[in-house]
Structure formats: structure tokens, C-alpha cells
Design an enzyme around this catalytic site. Structure first.
Site, PDB file in Angstrom:
ATOM      1  N   PRO A  46     -10.225  -7.546  38.372  1.00  0.00           N
ATOM      2  CA  PRO A  46     -11.805  -8.144  38.368  1.00  0.00           C
ATOM      3  C   PRO A  46     -12.117  -8.643  37.337  1.00  0.00           C
ATOM      4  CG  PRO A  46     -11.154  -5.478  38.960  1.00  0.00           C
ATOM      5  CD  PRO A  46      -9.936  -6.605  38.367  1.00  0.00           C
TER       6      PRO A  46
ATOM      7  N   ASP B 293       3.038 -23.630  41.118  1.00  0.00           N
ATOM      8  CA  ASP B 293       3.167 -24.845  41.066  1.00  0.00           C
ATOM      9  C   ASP B 293       3.137 -24.986  42.946  1.00  0.00           C
ATOM     10  OD1 ASP B 293       1.641 -26.184  39.106  1.00  0.00           O
ATOM     11  OD2 ASP B 293       4.293 -25.875  37.970  1.00  0.00           O
TER      12      ASP B 293
ATOM     13  N   SER C 172     -10.915 -25.616  42.554  1.00  0.00           N
ATOM     14  CA  SER C 172     -11.126 -27.231  42.053  1.00  0.00           C
ATOM     15  C   SER C 172     -10.845 -27.607  40.278  1.00  0.00           C
ATOM     16  CB  SER C 172     -11.636 -27.996  42.963  1.00  0.00           C
ATOM     17  OG  SER C 172     -11.969 -27.988  44.139  1.00  0.00           O
ATOM     18  N   GLU C 173     -11.492 -26.554  40.095  1.00  0.00           N
ATOM     19  CA  GLU C 173     -12.140 -26.542  38.312  1.00  0.00           C
ATOM     20  C   GLU C 173     -10.627 -26.721  37.799  1.00  0.00           C
ATOM     21  OE1 GLU C 173     -14.030 -25.043  40.314  1.00  0.00           O
ATOM     22  OE2 GLU C 173     -15.585 -25.989  40.556  1.00  0.00           O
TER      23      GLU C 173
ATOM     24  N   GLY D 135     -23.608 -29.748  66.104  1.00  0.00           N
ATOM     25  CA  GLY D 135     -23.951 -30.236  66.008  1.00  0.00           C
ATOM     26  C   GLY D 135     -24.413 -28.415  66.214  1.00  0.00           C
ATOM     27  N   GLY D 136     -25.525 -28.132  67.145  1.00  0.00           N
ATOM     28  CA  GLY D 136     -25.974 -26.994  67.223  1.00  0.00           C
ATOM     29  C   GLY D 136     -24.046 -26.280  67.550  1.00  0.00           C
TER      30      GLY D 136
ATOM     31  N   GLU E 165      -4.990 -20.052  44.625  1.00  0.00           N
ATOM     32  CA  GLU E 165      -4.569 -20.243  43.980  1.00  0.00           C
ATOM     33  C   GLU E 165      -4.815 -21.828  42.830  1.00  0.00           C
ATOM     34  OE1 GLU E 165      -0.952 -20.498  45.429  1.00  0.00           O
ATOM     35  OE2 GLU E 165      -1.483 -19.212  47.462  1.00  0.00           O
ATOM     36  N   GLY E 166      -6.364 -21.189  41.624  1.00  0.00           N
ATOM     37  CA  GLY E 166      -6.553 -21.962  41.147  1.00  0.00           C
ATOM     38  C   GLY E 166      -7.821 -22.589  41.803  1.00  0.00           C
TER      39      GLY E 166
ATOM     40  N   GLN F  38     -23.080 -45.592  65.056  1.00  0.00           N
ATOM     41  CA  GLN F  38     -22.722 -46.034  63.170  1.00  0.00           C
ATOM     42  C   GLN F  38     -23.101 -44.557  63.015  1.00  0.00           C
ATOM     43  OE1 GLN F  38     -24.101 -49.839  62.271  1.00  0.00           O
ATOM     44  NE2 GLN F  38     -23.665 -50.785  63.458  1.00  0.00           N
TER      45      GLN F  38
HETATM   46  N1  CAA Z   1       4.455 -24.224  34.587  1.00  0.00           N
HETATM   47  C1  CAA Z   1       5.837 -23.077  33.777  1.00  0.00           C
HETATM   48  N2  CAA Z   1       5.150 -23.240  32.271  1.00  0.00           N
HETATM   49  C2  CAA Z   1       3.329 -23.650  31.941  1.00  0.00           C
HETATM   50  C3  CAA Z   1       2.863 -23.979  33.446  1.00  0.00           C
HETATM   51  C4  CAA Z   1       3.283 -24.595  34.949  1.00  0.00           C
HETATM   52  N3  CAA Z   1       3.070 -25.211  35.751  1.00  0.00           N
HETATM   53  N4  CAA Z   1       1.614 -24.420  33.149  1.00  0.00           N
HETATM   54  C5  CAA Z   1       0.935 -23.428  31.906  1.00  0.00           C
HETATM   55  N5  CAA Z   1       2.127 -22.935  31.634  1.00  0.00           N
HETATM   56  C6  CAA Z   1       3.023 -22.275  30.208  1.00  0.00           C
HETATM   57  C7  CAA Z   1       2.600 -23.524  29.094  1.00  0.00           C
HETATM   58  O1  CAA Z   1       3.572 -24.438  28.916  1.00  0.00           O
HETATM   59  C8  CAA Z   1       2.747 -22.664  28.191  1.00  0.00           C
HETATM   60  O2  CAA Z   1       3.287 -22.376  27.369  1.00  0.00           O
HETATM   61  P1  CAA Z   1       4.001 -22.085  25.506  1.00  0.00           P
HETATM   62  O3  CAA Z   1       2.825 -21.032  25.282  1.00  0.00           O
HETATM   63  O4  CAA Z   1       5.157 -22.051  25.610  1.00  0.00           O
HETATM   64  O5  CAA Z   1       3.587 -23.187  25.115  1.00  0.00           O
HETATM   65  C9  CAA Z   1       2.143 -21.552  28.320  1.00  0.00           C
HETATM   66  O6  CAA Z   1       2.159 -21.411  29.393  1.00  0.00           O
HETATM   67  C10 CAA Z   1       0.789 -21.364  28.343  1.00  0.00           C
HETATM   68  O7  CAA Z   1      -0.430 -22.116  29.007  1.00  0.00           O
HETATM   69  P2  CAA Z   1      -1.935 -22.978  28.485  1.00  0.00           P
HETATM   70  O8  CAA Z   1      -1.875 -22.387  27.416  1.00  0.00           O
HETATM   71  O9  CAA Z   1      -1.875 -24.483  29.105  1.00  0.00           O
HETATM   72  O10 CAA Z   1      -2.545 -21.898  29.164  1.00  0.00           O
HETATM   73  P3  CAA Z   1      -3.990 -21.072  29.693  1.00  0.00           P
HETATM   74  O11 CAA Z   1      -3.914 -19.822  29.332  1.00  0.00           O
HETATM   75  O12 CAA Z   1      -4.931 -23.015  28.794  1.00  0.00           O
HETATM   76  O13 CAA Z   1      -4.302 -21.657  31.195  1.00  0.00           O
HETATM   77  C11 CAA Z   1      -4.029 -22.602  33.402  1.00  0.00           C
HETATM   78  C12 CAA Z   1      -4.086 -22.479  32.046  1.00  0.00           C
HETATM   79  C13 CAA Z   1      -3.753 -23.374  34.027  1.00  0.00           C
HETATM   80  C14 CAA Z   1      -5.739 -22.954  33.654  1.00  0.00           C
HETATM   81  C15 CAA Z   1      -4.002 -21.519  33.550  1.00  0.00           C
HETATM   82  O14 CAA Z   1      -4.261 -20.037  33.552  1.00  0.00           O
HETATM   83  C16 CAA Z   1      -4.141 -21.281  35.542  1.00  0.00           C
HETATM   84  O15 CAA Z   1      -3.463 -21.697  36.063  1.00  0.00           O
HETATM   85  N6  CAA Z   1      -5.528 -20.327  36.104  1.00  0.00           N
HETATM   86  C17 CAA Z   1      -6.199 -20.306  37.323  1.00  0.00           C
HETATM   87  C18 CAA Z   1      -4.607 -18.745  37.830  1.00  0.00           C
HETATM   88  C19 CAA Z   1      -5.073 -19.159  39.277  1.00  0.00           C
HETATM   89  O16 CAA Z   1      -4.865 -20.330  39.651  1.00  0.00           O
HETATM   90  N7  CAA Z   1      -4.803 -18.019  39.658  1.00  0.00           N
HETATM   91  C20 CAA Z   1      -5.576 -17.651  41.199  1.00  0.00           C
HETATM   92  C21 CAA Z   1      -4.172 -16.625  41.529  1.00  0.00           C
HETATM   93  S1  CAA Z   1      -3.865 -16.359  43.291  1.00  0.00           S
HETATM   94  C22 CAA Z   1      -4.252 -16.404  44.030  1.00  0.00           C
HETATM   95  O17 CAA Z   1      -5.381 -16.774  44.284  1.00  0.00           O
HETATM   96  C23 CAA Z   1      -4.542 -15.212  45.036  1.00  0.00           C
HETATM   97  C24 CAA Z   1      -3.529 -15.203  46.226  1.00  0.00           C
HETATM   98  O18 CAA Z   1      -3.098 -14.218  46.679  1.00  0.00           O
HETATM   99  C25 CAA Z   1      -3.614 -15.815  47.273  1.00  0.00           C
END
Ligand code: CAA
Length: 391
Positions: free
Chosen positions: A132, A246, A376-377, A349-350, A373-374, A285
Site C-alpha cells: 500500500p 525486465d 511510464s514515468e 463515435g457513440g 510493471e512500472g 481527411q
Molecule cells: N536488473 C538487475 N539489477 C538491477 C536492475 C535490473 N533491471 N535495476 C536495478 N538493479 C540493481 C542496481 O544495479 C542496484 O544494485 P547495486 O545496489 O548493487 O548497485 C540496485 O538494483 C538498486 O538499483 P537502483 O538504485 O536503480 O534502485 P532505485 O531504488 O533507484 O529504483 C527503479 C529503481 C527502476 C525505479 C525501480 O524501483 C523500479 O523499477 N520501480 C518500479 C517497480 C515496479 O515496476 N512495480 C510494479 C510491480 S509488479 C506489478 O505491477 C503487479 C503485477 O502483479 C503485474
């Protein structure tokens, strides 16, 4: 865009794409509107998708999957989502957020016990990162896992939210804090069986779109997770979560592409049929411009999906990261899905606003692809960090 243009698309890829298309049109299309309306989970079709190999496309056959590659996964997921994005969501979480993580970081025993039933569709898998008070800033979770005095299990407490398939999941990959003082380095991953004491399903989210994909909260009260169910090492959870996302983002990009394709194709047909002021609306157009821009964005999204899938396939051999390509595909395809679905409503439209056609469902379903899963921002942040190396 014809697949023949792309030499990396093989006959095997075309076979799985066509199998997914046939299944979606024959088995999912007739029930999609009804399940969207009721919000019920489509257990029967999901089970059938498992039997056809769609719930573990990239999982090796010895672990119950279809043993294919990322491109096959993207092509099949696009076809399923083109007919119903809810089925696409369930399929994507099983494949990328659940199976991929355990295959990459799990022990042989974990793969046998948990990947095999989920990849074959006998069980439903989920992935739980969000809380939350912890969404985009994923390293700030409040739930906790504490190692028991005997060292045989962890005791887990806390609340997780927005978990796809939570109301029905048999098994969940959970991310929680074992050492909160270490921030993201204190996160650990666990495999949770949902039929054990201490696990409870919380409220089901009443959602705008992907309504047949059940989403909800889960609650842990002194849940005892055996040490064998820790995924990876203590403190490795954040990296596992990010690595898995990823892969997941390629799935969401494929889902978004499917929604956008459906909205575009419906709009083309409507532009050829509907008349106004004595001519087909496709002769105006303003409609022509919309259709042309929709088509360009859809095809550009497809190219980014292909690029991301190929980057992941290469990464499986080299070990390098493919987050840049995955985030680019997810960002562009999801914004395309939302934009194209918006244009599709306008062109219709409608009728675009009516539940008699699936156009309004595409519009409602598209929105989530810009959020989960993250957002757009977050994708823009990830892409920019790859480009500059600056955090
Ligand atoms: N692969 C491997 N390691 C990674 C990585 C990646 N893609 N991205 C970051 N890391 C590692 C970094 O290398 C770093 O490692 P070290 O400490 O060893 O240097 C560590 O992770 C921390 O990385 P950051 O400092 O970049 O972390 P951050 O706190 O700044 O966050 C972020 C990065 C990209 C914003 C991340 O927090 C993020 O992706 N946030 C979004 C979360 C998200 O997508 N949530 C959705 C959840 S799932 C869902 O939607 C529900 C569902 O059921 C579908």
C-alpha cells in the site's frame, strides 16, 4: 506489417502465433465481454491455455513448458491480448513474473515443485512486490520476514497489494524485507504456498479494466516459510525483482501491442463501412490522418517488441542486461495502446462508447499497461539512466 520481412521469425514462431490466434478467436472471443462484465476469473480457458503450452512458453520442456524463445512468447501473447487483455495479463504473469524468476534464480527442487505445475497451467502463479505504501519506489516495503531461532524457516508478516491473480493464485513469488536497515539490499524473495496457515487473501480490487484478471491484496500473519523456499540469497531480492520485471515488461509491451492492433483493425473496418455526409467516413481527411498515425505507432511498437525479445534472447547467452530495450518497448507500446484505443473510440463515435462493441473495453484495458510493471514515468527514468549512467 508482414512477418515475412523478418528473417528471425521462423516457421515455428508462425505456428505458435497462429495457434494462439485460433485459440483466442475460437475460445476467448465468445466469452470475453461476459467475463469483463462479471469480473469472474476465466479458469476454464486459462486451464486450456496451459494444456496448449501458453502458460510457460519459454520454460524448458523438462519443467513443463513449451521450450520456445522470447519472440514466440511475445507473438503468442500479442494474439491472446488482441482478443482479451485479461487473459493476456494472467498469461504474462505466469510466464514472465513467476516462471522466469524461479528458472533463473531457483534451485532444482524449486523448479520441479513450482515451475512444473504453473508452466503447465495446472496451478496459477503470482508475483508480489507492491505494498500500500510502496509502489514505484519498490525498495521501501514495510512487510517483514524474520529468520526463526532454529533457522528452519522465516516468519513473515505484512500486507501486499495490487497482486495480479492474488484471489486465485496457488503459489506466489514474494518480495519482503529481511534487513530493513539496508534498504533495497535488505529485500529477500520467497516462494509462498497459499494453502498454508498465516496466509490470507485480502480485498479484491474493483478495477477499470482487465476486469477478468483478478487482482488483490494478500496478508501475512506469522506465516512460516521454510528456508528451502527462499528464492536466491538473503538480500538478493531487489535484484531478482528488477531482473524479473525486465522480462515482464516485454510481456506487457506485447499485451499493449495486441490491444492497439485490435483497436486499429476495428477502426479500419468501421471507416470502410460507416457513412456520413454522403460518403464513407474513411474518405474524410481527419479519419485518414488518425488511421495513418495509428498504423505507424502500432508498427513502431511491434518493432520495439521484436527488438526487446531479441535482446532478451541474446542476454540469455551473454548474461548482459536488456532493461533498456524492455523499457523502451513497454513505454512506447503502452502509450500507443492508450492513444490508439482513444482514437478508436472517437472514430466509432457513440458505438465506441457502447458496450455493444469491444472498443470501450480496449480503451479501459489499455490504461493499465501504462501503470503496472512500472509506470511510464518509471520506464522513462530507467531508459534515461541507461543513456547517461546518471541516477
Ligand atoms: N536488473 C538487475 N539489477 C538491477 C536492475 C535490473 N533491471 N535495476 C536495478 N538493479 C540493481 C542496481 O544495479 C542496484 O544494485 P547495486 O545496489 O548493487 O548497485 C540496485 O538494483 C538498486 O538499483 P537502483 O538504485 O536503480 O534502485 P532505485 O531504488 O533507484 O529504483 C527503479 C529503481 C527502476 C525505479 C525501480 O524501483 C523500479 O523499477 N520501480 C518500479 C517497480 C515496479 O515496476 N512495480 C510494479 C510491480 S509488479 C506489478 O505491477 C503487479 C503485477 O502483479 C503485474
Amino acid at each position: 506489417m508482414t512477418t515475412e520481412l523478418f528473417p528471425f521469425i521462423t516457421e515455428e514462431h508462425i505456428m505458435i502465433r497462429d495457434a494462439a490466434r485460433d485459440f483466442a478467436q475460437n475460445a476467448i472471443a465468445p466469452i470475453a465481454a461476459q467475463f469483463d462484465e462479471t469480473g469472474d476469473f476465466p479458469s476454464e480457458t486459462i486451464k486450456q491455455m496451459g494444456q496448449l503450452g501458453f502458460m510457460g512458453i519459454e520454460v524448458p520442456e523438462k519443467y513443463g513448458g513449451a521450450g520456445m524463445d522470447t519472440l514466440a512468447y511475445a507473438l503468442a501473447l500479442t494474439e491472446i491480448s488482441k482478443v482479451d487483455a485479461s487473459h493476456g495479463t494472467i498469461m504474462s504473469v505466469n510466464n514472465s513474473l513467476f516462471c522466469h524468476g524461479i528458472l533463473k534464480f531457483g534451485t532444482e527442487e524449486q523448479k520441479q515443485n513450482y515451475v512444473v505445475p504453473v508452466a503447465s497451467g495446472a496451478k496459477i502463479g503470482a508475483y508480489s512486490l507492491t505494498e500500500p505504501m510502496s509502489g514505484s519506489d519498490a525498495g521501501t516495503m514495510r512487510s517483514r520476514a524474520v529468520l526463526s531461532e532454529t533457522g528452519s524457516h522465516y516468519i513473515i508478516n505484512g500486507r501486499k497489494s495490487w497482486v495480479t491473480s492474488a484471489p486465485v493464485a496457488d503459489v506466489i513469488v514474494l518480495f519482503t524485507m529481511t534487513q530493513p536497515e539496508k534498504g533495497h539490499k535488505g529485500v529477500t524473495a520467497f516462494i509462498i504456498e497459499t494453502d498454508k496457515p498465516g496466509f490470507e487473501r485480502g480485498k479484491k480490487e474493483p478495477k477499470l479494466g482487465i476486469r477478468a484478471s483478478a487482482t488483490g491484496e494478500i496478508l501475512f500473519t506469522d506465516y512460516e516459510c521454510p528456508i528451502e523456499n527462499r528464492l536466491g540469497a538473503e538480500g538478493e531480492g531487489f535484484k531478482i525483482a528488477m531482473t524479473v520485471l525486465d522480462a515482464g515488461r516485454i510481456g506487457i509491451a506485447s499485451q499493449a501491442l495486441g490491444i492497439a492492433e485490435a483497436a486499429l483493425e476495428a477502426s479500419i473496418e468501421y471507416a470502410k463501412l460507416r457513412e456520413a455526409f454522403g460518403q464513407k467516413i474513411g474518405q474524410f481527411q481527419m479519419i485518414q490522418q488518425k488511421l495513418a498515425d495509428m498504423k505507424c505507432r502500432v508498427d513502431a511498437s511491434r518493432l520495439l517488441v521484436y527488438q526487446a525479445a531479441l535482446a532478451k534472447q541474446r542476454a540469455m547467452e551473454t548474461g548482459e542486461r536488456y532493461g533498456l530495450e524492455a523499457s523502451m518497448a513497454k513505454l512506447f507500446a503502452s502509450e500507443t495502446a492508450m492513444w490508439v484505443a482513444t482514437q478508436a473510440v472517437q472514430i466509432h463515435g457513440g458505438m465506441g462508447y457502447s458496450k455493444e462493441l469491444p472498443i470501450e473495453r480496449y480503451f479501459r484495458d489499455a490504461k493499465i499497461t501504462e501503470i503496472y510493471e512500472g509506470t511510464s514515468e518509471i520506464q522513462r527514468m530507467v531508459i534515461s539512466r541507461y543513456l547517461t549512467g546518471l541516477r
